[in-house]
Scaffold this motif. Structure first.
Motif, PDB file in Angstrom:
ATOM      1  N   TYR A  39       0.818  -1.213   0.000  1.00 18.43           N
ATOM      2  CA  TYR A  39       0.000   0.000   0.000  1.00 18.43           C
ATOM      3  C   TYR A  39       0.853   1.265   0.000  1.00 18.43           C
ATOM      4  CZ  TYR A  39      -3.932   3.028   1.370  1.00 18.43           C
ATOM      5  OH  TYR A  39      -4.897   4.009   1.416  1.00 18.43           O
ATOM      6  N   GLU A  40       1.870   1.301   0.827  1.00 18.64           N
ATOM      7  CA  GLU A  40       2.667   2.513   1.000  1.00 18.64           C
ATOM      8  C   GLU A  40       3.762   2.700  -0.051  1.00 18.64           C
ATOM      9  OE1 GLU A  40       2.104   4.952   3.091  1.00 18.64           O
ATOM     10  OE2 GLU A  40       0.405   3.919   4.014  1.00 18.64           O
ATOM     11  N   GLN A  41       4.354   1.607  -0.533  1.00 19.35           N
ATOM     12  CA  GLN A  41       5.540   1.723  -1.378  1.00 19.35           C
ATOM     13  C   GLN A  41       5.332   1.335  -2.838  1.00 19.35           C
ATOM     14  OE1 GLN A  41       8.772   2.720  -0.472  1.00 19.35           O
ATOM     15  NE2 GLN A  41       7.899   3.400   1.456  1.00 19.35           N
ATOM     16  N   VAL A  42       4.423   0.405  -3.110  1.00 19.98           N
ATOM     17  CA  VAL A  42       4.251  -0.101  -4.476  1.00 19.98           C
ATOM     18  C   VAL A  42       3.099   0.604  -5.178  1.00 19.98           C
ATOM     19  CG1 VAL A  42       3.864  -2.176  -5.884  1.00 19.98           C
ATOM     20  CG2 VAL A  42       5.200  -2.336  -3.772  1.00 19.98           C
ATOM     21  N   LEU A  43       2.056   0.884  -4.466  1.00 16.65           N
ATOM     22  CA  LEU A  43       0.849   1.488  -5.027  1.00 16.65           C
ATOM     23  C   LEU A  43       1.087   2.938  -5.443  1.00 16.65           C
ATOM     24  CD1 LEU A  43      -1.984   0.261  -5.340  1.00 16.65           C
ATOM     25  CD2 LEU A  43      -2.633   1.438  -3.252  1.00 16.65           C
ATOM     26  N   SER A  44       0.491   3.324  -6.548  1.00 13.57           N
ATOM     27  CA  SER A  44       0.639   4.700  -7.024  1.00 13.57           C
ATOM     28  C   SER A  44      -0.069   5.676  -6.082  1.00 13.57           C
ATOM     29  CB  SER A  44       0.052   4.848  -8.431  1.00 13.57           C
ATOM     30  OG  SER A  44      -1.355   4.804  -8.384  1.00 13.57           O
ATOM     31  N   GLU A  60     -10.515  -2.050   2.669  1.00 18.95           N
ATOM     32  CA  GLU A  60     -11.023  -2.595   1.407  1.00 18.95           C
ATOM     33  C   GLU A  60      -9.856  -3.084   0.536  1.00 18.95           C
ATOM     34  OE1 GLU A  60     -12.855  -0.662  -2.594  1.00 18.95           O
ATOM     35  OE2 GLU A  60     -13.872  -0.088  -0.733  1.00 18.95           O
ATOM     36  N   PHE A  61      -8.794  -2.309   0.483  1.00 19.61           N
ATOM     37  CA  PHE A  61      -7.595  -2.683  -0.252  1.00 19.61           C
ATOM     38  C   PHE A  61      -7.036  -4.010   0.257  1.00 19.61           C
ATOM     39  CE2 PHE A  61      -2.948  -2.715  -0.172  1.00 19.61           C
ATOM     40  CZ  PHE A  61      -2.631  -2.581  -1.515  1.00 19.61           C
ATOM     41  N   ILE A  62      -6.875  -4.113   1.573  1.00 18.29           N
ATOM     42  CA  ILE A  62      -6.330  -5.330   2.179  1.00 18.29           C
ATOM     43  C   ILE A  62      -7.255  -6.508   1.925  1.00 18.29           C
ATOM     44  CG2 ILE A  62      -5.796  -6.447   4.387  1.00 18.29           C
ATOM     45  CD1 ILE A  62      -4.798  -3.621   5.322  1.00 18.29           C
ATOM     46  N   ALA A  63      -8.548  -6.302   2.070  1.00 16.05           N
ATOM     47  CA  ALA A  63      -9.512  -7.384   1.854  1.00 16.05           C
ATOM     48  C   ALA A  63      -9.452  -7.898   0.419  1.00 16.05           C
ATOM     49  CB  ALA A  63     -10.925  -6.902   2.192  1.00 16.05           C
ATOM     50  N   PHE A  64      -9.317  -6.986  -0.550  1.00 23.56           N
ATOM     51  CA  PHE A  64      -9.220  -7.388  -1.953  1.00 23.56           C
ATOM     52  C   PHE A  64      -7.976  -8.239  -2.186  1.00 23.56           C
ATOM     53  CE2 PHE A  64      -7.412  -6.730  -6.160  1.00 23.56           C
ATOM     54  CZ  PHE A  64      -8.445  -7.145  -6.972  1.00 23.56           C
ATOM     55  N   PHE A  65      -6.834  -7.774  -1.715  1.00 23.23           N
ATOM     56  CA  PHE A  65      -5.592  -8.508  -1.946  1.00 23.23           C
ATOM     57  C   PHE A  65      -5.547  -9.816  -1.171  1.00 23.23           C
ATOM     58  CE2 PHE A  65      -4.266  -4.700  -4.053  1.00 23.23           C
ATOM     59  CZ  PHE A  65      -3.392  -5.158  -5.025  1.00 23.23           C
TER      60      PHE A  65
END
Length: 129
Positions: A39-44, A60-65
């Motif tokens: 989330y912090e380093q790879v995501l735009s 939501e991001f974590i749940a999706f991944f």
């Protein structure tokens, strides 16, 4: 260096110059379930801001991944390996780089396209479709 770690704080900084770097970083985060690093380093920045505008965006991001971890991992692995065999196309339009399977190589993957965006001199993950 594409990955640095602060000796005092332990904070990791990732840098990606080539699409393969982002794919490898994504794959490592999927393997390790390191959602914070992803989330912090790879995501735009733009994608992260879209999540942060939502009340439970990061959750939501974590749940999706977490839910799609194996399917995402299979797709990213195949995109990394497929370039050498001509099964993957790289298309760059402005700051956007699209990594996708060639039409004859789609197979039965749930996800088939990774979009990357250039932020300054580095690439970041925009979306996986």
């Amino acid at each position: 260096e594409l990955r640095t770690e602060d000796e005092i704080t332990g904070e990791v900084a990732l840098k990606a110059i080539l699409p393969e770097h982002v794919l490898e970083q994504t794959l490592l985060c999927l393997r390790d379930r390191d959602w914070d690093l992803l989330y912090e380093q790879v995501l735009s920045n733009a994608t992260r801001e879209n999540y942060e505008e939502k009340e439970y965006g990061q959750e939501e991001f974590i749940a999706f991944f977490e839910k799609h971890r194996k399917e995402l991992g299979k797709t990213v692995q195949r995109l990394l390996r497929g370039k050498a065999f001509g099964d993957v196309m790289y298309t760059t339009v402005g700051d956007l780089t699209i990594v996708t399977f060639t039409p004859g190589s789609l197979g039965n993957f749930k996800f088939h396209t990774v979009k990357l965006v250039r932020e300054n001199e580095f690439l970041k993950l925009a979306v996986i479709e």
